[in-house]
Motif scaffolding. Structure first.
Motif, PDB file in Angstrom:
ATOM      1  N   THR A  67      39.973 -72.704  85.025  1.00  0.00           N
ATOM      2  CA  THR A  67      41.214 -71.933  85.065  1.00  0.00           C
ATOM      3  C   THR A  67      40.994 -70.442  85.253  1.00  0.00           C
ATOM      4  O   THR A  67      41.925 -69.710  85.568  1.00  0.00           O
TER       5      THR A  67
ATOM      6  N   PHE B 201      38.902 -78.100  75.148  1.00  0.00           N
ATOM      7  CA  PHE B 201      40.056 -78.080  76.049  1.00  0.00           C
ATOM      8  C   PHE B 201      39.902 -79.070  77.203  1.00  0.00           C
ATOM      9  O   PHE B 201      40.806 -79.245  78.005  1.00  0.00           O
ATOM     10  N   SER B 202      38.723 -79.698  77.281  1.00  0.00           N
ATOM     11  CA  SER B 202      38.459 -80.651  78.364  1.00  0.00           C
ATOM     12  C   SER B 202      38.110 -82.037  77.823  1.00  0.00           C
ATOM     13  O   SER B 202      37.471 -82.832  78.487  1.00  0.00           O
ATOM     14  N   GLY B 203      38.529 -82.304  76.581  1.00  0.00           N
ATOM     15  CA  GLY B 203      38.337 -83.628  76.020  1.00  0.00           C
ATOM     16  C   GLY B 203      37.049 -83.845  75.261  1.00  0.00           C
ATOM     17  O   GLY B 203      36.756 -84.970  74.836  1.00  0.00           O
TER      18      GLY B 203
ATOM     19  N   ASN C 211      30.183 -78.021  75.294  1.00  0.00           N
ATOM     20  CA  ASN C 211      29.282 -78.307  76.423  1.00  0.00           C
ATOM     21  C   ASN C 211      27.891 -77.813  76.045  1.00  0.00           C
ATOM     22  O   ASN C 211      27.521 -76.675  76.339  1.00  0.00           O
TER      23      ASN C 211
ATOM     24  N   PRO D 211      37.904 -73.704  79.156  1.00  0.00           N
ATOM     25  CA  PRO D 211      38.017 -74.373  80.459  1.00  0.00           C
ATOM     26  C   PRO D 211      37.738 -73.402  81.599  1.00  0.00           C
ATOM     27  O   PRO D 211      38.607 -72.638  82.013  1.00  0.00           O
TER      28      PRO D 211
ATOM     29  N   ALA E 146      31.476 -81.400  77.389  1.00  0.00           N
ATOM     30  CA  ALA E 146      32.721 -80.689  77.718  1.00  0.00           C
ATOM     31  C   ALA E 146      33.255 -80.020  76.465  1.00  0.00           C
ATOM     32  O   ALA E 146      32.987 -80.464  75.336  1.00  0.00           O
TER      33      ALA E 146
END
Length: 459
Positions: free
Chosen positions: A370, A149-151, A155, A367, A146
């Motif tokens: 969004t 912005f997604s922890g 990715n 992310p 990830a």
């Protein structure tokens, strides 16, 4: 000013007769390309959710309505692809029919669609692969699954699949088509295996009531599943690499749509026949769930194989489509000429590298959830403008040779335009606002570079 922004490329020779691309694709390759990009995670995910929340077993009608809407747009694409067989797809069609400013707008919209879709599909590929790796005794640290912005950190698998598919694109169109055909064959085999395995467990009682949410549910379901078809228009971008494009482009476009619609309807019938439609509420993998319901426990592995193959073909096709779009826009002078450079293998190498970099950045860091709806906005505008181009060119170029003609003009193009407008209005305000910002950025680029360097300005 008015004449400059509405200038058009010649219909007979939209690329000024210059192309370094090689014609290696036949109708089978085009059909497989279309199937590769339309039959993906949508079939393995959206069918169950849409049945549970919108239409029940009547979702088959939803797919029929959405398929009919796409067919109207597909017929318009087929006519223009047969009469203007040039790379660039909707961008080139609109440039020849409506003018430069509209062509830039559509090229900018399609860039949004292709790059964001490429990133979103690669993120989905990463999720499926990370779920399969433990079965092989392998794993990827969570921070590399990830973006920040997604922890996570980045990715990595999503970036890796884009890089690998970009390398394959650079080897040549024929090589890319071979892999796509192989992966689509695997995907179709998985879908057909599911239909065969589950069909014997269908219970007619599960189809009652067939329309639990009424026709209103069928209509809302159509708006949802319409997006499962997005991407078939990418086939039109390969026109300059197709043998006998006047005949093969319409066959490829409409053939892939037909296969996709039949498969979506068949899977929906089996899913809602094996288990009650409301049991799929909240189920992320309805096809695997259906197989598990009838006692086929290895169904999840089967579905994962099909999904991974399907998502891989999506990444491959979108890289090819976006690079050909950049190539066409650069050839027309609207983008820097470096994007029009073609390698010895007949591939726009700088364009492929640029798409790889942009897609990897989005997939690895940002992310995706969004901004994913922006794909839909870009596609709907492209469909709308292509249908409008058919109507205009029937008036402005009545003598143009059209190996394929849209029947029932103006009804079918108007139907395509109306459906696209309706579906665009279903998108939320945030999506419209983001799209407005994207459009303003594109307009600024056109005014500062494209308008000044347009090749048509010199003619």
């Amino acid at each position: 000013m008015k004449n400059s922004i509405f200038r058009k490329i010649p219909v007979a020779r939209p690329g000024n007769g210059r192309t370094g691309l090689k014609r290696n694709l036949g109708v089978f390759d085009l059909v497989m390309m279309g199937i590769g990009v339309t039959i993906g995670s949508g079939l393995f995910v959206i069918t169950g959710v849409a049945a549970a929340e919108h239409a029940g077993p009547g979702l088959v009608f939803s797919f029929g309505i959405a398929g009919a809407a796409c067919a109207c747009a597909g017929l318009c694409y087929a006519e223009l692809a047969s009469s203007i067989p040039a790379s660039g797809g909707a961008y080139t069609f609109v440039y020849a029919g409506l003018g430069e400013i509209f062509a830039w707008f559509i090229g900018w919209c399609l860039t949004l669609e292709y790059v964001v879709a490429l990133a979103a599909i690669s993120v989905g590929w990463s999720a499926y692969v990370s779920g399969v790796l433990p079965l092989l005794g392998l794993s990827v640290p969570r921070e590399f699954l990830a973006g920040p912005f997604s922890g996570g950190i980045v990715n990595l698998p999503a970036m890796l699949i884009i890089f690998i598919m970009a390398l394959l694109q650079l080897k040549g169109t024929k090589e890319s088509a071979r892999l796509n055909n192989l992966l689509v064959t695997v995907k179709l085999a998985v879908v057909i295996a599911f239909l065969i395995l589950a069909a014997g467990h269908v219970q007619v009682s599960n189809y009652r009531p067939f329309l639990p949410y009424g026709w209103e549910g069928v209509s809302s379901g159509a708006a949802v599943v319409f997006f499962a078809y997005l991407g078939f228009d990418a086939v039109a971008n390969s026109a300059e690499e197709v043998r006998n494009p006047q005949k093969n482009m319409p066959r490829g476009l409409l053939g892939s749509l037909a296969v996709a619609t039949v498969l979506y309807i068949a899977v929906t019938l089996v899913l809602t026949g094996v288990a009650k439609y409301d049991s799929y509420a909240g189920v992320a993998a309805p096809v695997a769930y259906a197989l598990e319901t009838v006692g086929i426990q290895w169904g999840a592995a089967l579905v994962s194989a099909g999904a991974i193959a399907g998502l891989t073909t999506g990444v491959l096709v979108f890289i090819g489509s976006q690079s050909r779009l950049l190539y066409s826009m650069a050839r027309d002078g609207l983008l820097p000429q470096t994007f029009a450079k073609v390698s010895g293998s007949g591939v726009p190498m700088t364009a492929v590298a640029c798409v790889c970099a942009a897609g990897s950045l989005l997939a690895g860091v940002l992310p995706i959830g969004t901004i994913a709806q922006l794909c839909n906005m870009g596609t709907l505008w492209a469909f709308f403008m292509v249908a409008a181009a058919v109507l205009v060119m029937r008036k402005t170029h009545p003598g143009l040779r059209r190996p394929f003609r849209v029947p029932a003009v103006p009804m079918i193009p108007l139907c395509a335009m109306g459906m696209c407008a309706f579906l665009a209005l279903q998108l939320d305000r945030a999506t419209w606002a983001a799209f407005g910002i994207w459009t303003l950025i594109g307009l600024a680029l056109y005014v500062t570079y494209g308008k000044k360097h347009s090749r048509q300005k010199k003619i």
